[in-house]
Design a protein around this motif. Structure first.
Motif, PDB file in Angstrom:
ATOM      1  N   ALA A 279       0.810  -1.220   0.000  1.00  0.00           N
ATOM      2  CA  ALA A 279       0.000   0.000   0.000  1.00  0.00           C
ATOM      3  C   ALA A 279       0.846   1.275   0.000  1.00  0.00           C
ATOM      4  CB  ALA A 279      -0.923   0.000   1.216  1.00  0.00           C
ATOM      5  N   LYS A 280       1.951   1.273   0.743  1.00  0.00           N
ATOM      6  CA  LYS A 280       2.740   2.494   0.932  1.00  0.00           C
ATOM      7  C   LYS A 280       4.112   2.459   0.282  1.00  0.00           C
ATOM      8  CE  LYS A 280       2.441   4.636   4.764  1.00  0.00           C
ATOM      9  NZ  LYS A 280       2.569   5.099   6.166  1.00  0.00           N
ATOM     10  N   GLY A 281       4.565   1.266  -0.090  1.00  0.00           N
ATOM     11  CA  GLY A 281       5.923   1.132  -0.597  1.00  0.00           C
ATOM     12  C   GLY A 281       6.895   0.857   0.532  1.00  0.00           C
ATOM     13  N   TYR A 282       8.036   0.358   0.174  1.00  0.00           N
ATOM     14  CA  TYR A 282       9.041   0.005   1.181  1.00  0.00           C
ATOM     15  C   TYR A 282       9.560   1.230   1.932  1.00  0.00           C
ATOM     16  CZ  TYR A 282      13.532  -1.473   3.117  1.00  0.00           C
ATOM     17  OH  TYR A 282      14.583  -1.710   3.963  1.00  0.00           O
ATOM     18  N   GLU A 283       9.915   2.272   1.186  1.00  0.00           N
ATOM     19  CA  GLU A 283      10.550   3.447   1.798  1.00  0.00           C
ATOM     20  C   GLU A 283       9.618   4.141   2.796  1.00  0.00           C
ATOM     21  OE1 GLU A 283      13.602   4.013   1.463  1.00  0.00           O
ATOM     22  OE2 GLU A 283      14.091   2.802  -0.298  1.00  0.00           O
ATOM     23  N   ARG A 284       8.332   4.205   2.490  1.00  0.00           N
ATOM     24  CA  ARG A 284       7.396   4.956   3.330  1.00  0.00           C
ATOM     25  C   ARG A 284       6.816   4.121   4.467  1.00  0.00           C
ATOM     26  NH1 ARG A 284       3.045   7.277  -0.565  1.00  0.00           N
ATOM     27  NH2 ARG A 284       2.240   8.095   1.409  1.00  0.00           N
ATOM     28  N   THR A 285       7.084   2.846   4.470  1.00  0.00           N
ATOM     29  CA  THR A 285       6.619   1.997   5.566  1.00  0.00           C
ATOM     30  C   THR A 285       7.643   2.021   6.690  1.00  0.00           C
ATOM     31  OG1 THR A 285       5.425   0.508   4.079  1.00  0.00           O
ATOM     32  CG2 THR A 285       6.026  -0.367   6.227  1.00  0.00           C
ATOM     33  N   THR A 286       7.191   2.240   7.918  1.00  0.00           N
ATOM     34  CA  THR A 286       8.089   2.281   9.067  1.00  0.00           C
ATOM     35  C   THR A 286       7.916   1.027   9.927  1.00  0.00           C
ATOM     36  OG1 THR A 286       6.505   3.383  10.543  1.00  0.00           O
ATOM     37  CG2 THR A 286       7.863   4.792   9.123  1.00  0.00           C
ATOM     38  N   THR A 287       8.953   0.737  10.698  1.00  0.00           N
ATOM     39  CA  THR A 287       8.851  -0.411  11.604  1.00  0.00           C
ATOM     40  C   THR A 287       7.770  -0.165  12.652  1.00  0.00           C
ATOM     41  OG1 THR A 287      10.671   0.517  12.929  1.00  0.00           O
ATOM     42  CG2 THR A 287      11.233  -1.167  11.296  1.00  0.00           C
ATOM     43  N   ALA A 288       7.565   1.099  13.033  1.00  0.00           N
ATOM     44  CA  ALA A 288       6.515   1.415  14.002  1.00  0.00           C
ATOM     45  C   ALA A 288       5.140   1.041  13.442  1.00  0.00           C
ATOM     46  CB  ALA A 288       6.552   2.901  14.352  1.00  0.00           C
ATOM     47  N   GLU A 289       4.923   1.290  12.136  1.00  0.00           N
ATOM     48  CA  GLU A 289       3.649   0.931  11.514  1.00  0.00           C
ATOM     49  C   GLU A 289       3.480  -0.582  11.441  1.00  0.00           C
ATOM     50  OE1 GLU A 289       2.732   4.533   8.384  1.00  0.00           O
ATOM     51  OE2 GLU A 289       4.395   3.183   7.944  1.00  0.00           O
TER      52      GLU A 289
END
Length: 202
Positions: free
Chosen positions: A26-36
């Protein structure tokens, strides 16, 4: 000493990967955070890092684990009694994930990241090579048995078959009106007609 239940460990690992897969798509690798990923999986950061050292390891694992399942399926196809039926079933198997909502976008994201990550590129290349080899082997057997046109070059034909399968994923990811579920029977029909043996001249 505390012992680790392998089944529970694997189940928790799979749960984390499932949560991350949806976010990466949904967001891509770069925009996905470990917190999410932690929030989606319902776990703490400490718990996450018990299974994966970082976000990159999670992304790689998504494709590595899928590769293990695929390797077993490819081996089964190559050993099948009917090579042509096994080939068509294998095409169905390889193209079927495109029907799942998150998979086409995830595949596109993997292609983007592979340009930046040699380890991911090598992982995907190995998977593609294994698929190509299995398809080429089945084509060779089918031709030898008179089931398909013997004039077809197995390697070249396998390249086109894998390209057609890949196009199902890219079309699903980039063309809103493209419905993979509707198109898979057409893919199978195209391949069946393309592969059929030429009639002998009288």
């Amino acid at each position: 000493m505390r012992t680790v239940d392998p089944a529970k460990h694997q189940a928790r690992r799979r749960h984390i990967l499932n949560a991350a897969t949806g976010l990466f798509a949904a967001k891509g690798y770069e925009r996905t955070t470990t917190a999410e990923i932690c929030k989606t999986a319902g776990i703490s950061a400490g718990n996450l890092f018990h299974y994966f050292p970082n976000k990159r390891a999670i992304f790689l694992a998504v494709f590595d684990e899928e590769g293990h399942d695929k390797a077993e399926r490819l081996a089964q196809a190559r050993d099948a009694d009917d090579p042509l039926q096994a080939l068509m079933d294998l095409v169905d198997y390889l193209a079927a994930p495109a029907v799942e909502p998150v998979v086409p976008a995830l595949v596109m994201e993997a292609m983007v990241q592979a340009y930046r990550d040699p380890e991911l590129e090598a992982l995907l290349s190995r998977g593609n090579a294994d698929e190509h080899a299995a398809i080429a082997a089945l084509l060779t057997r089918a031709a030898a048995g008179g089931r398909i046109d013997p004039g077809l070059n197995p390697d070249s034909t396998a390249t086109w078959i894998t390209a057609l399968i890949a196009s199902v994923f890219t079309s699903a990811a980039t063309s809103p009106g493209f419905d993979p579920a509707d198109q898979l029977p057409t893919l199978r029909l195209i391949l069946t007609r393309f592969l059929q043996a030429k009639p002998h001249n009288s």
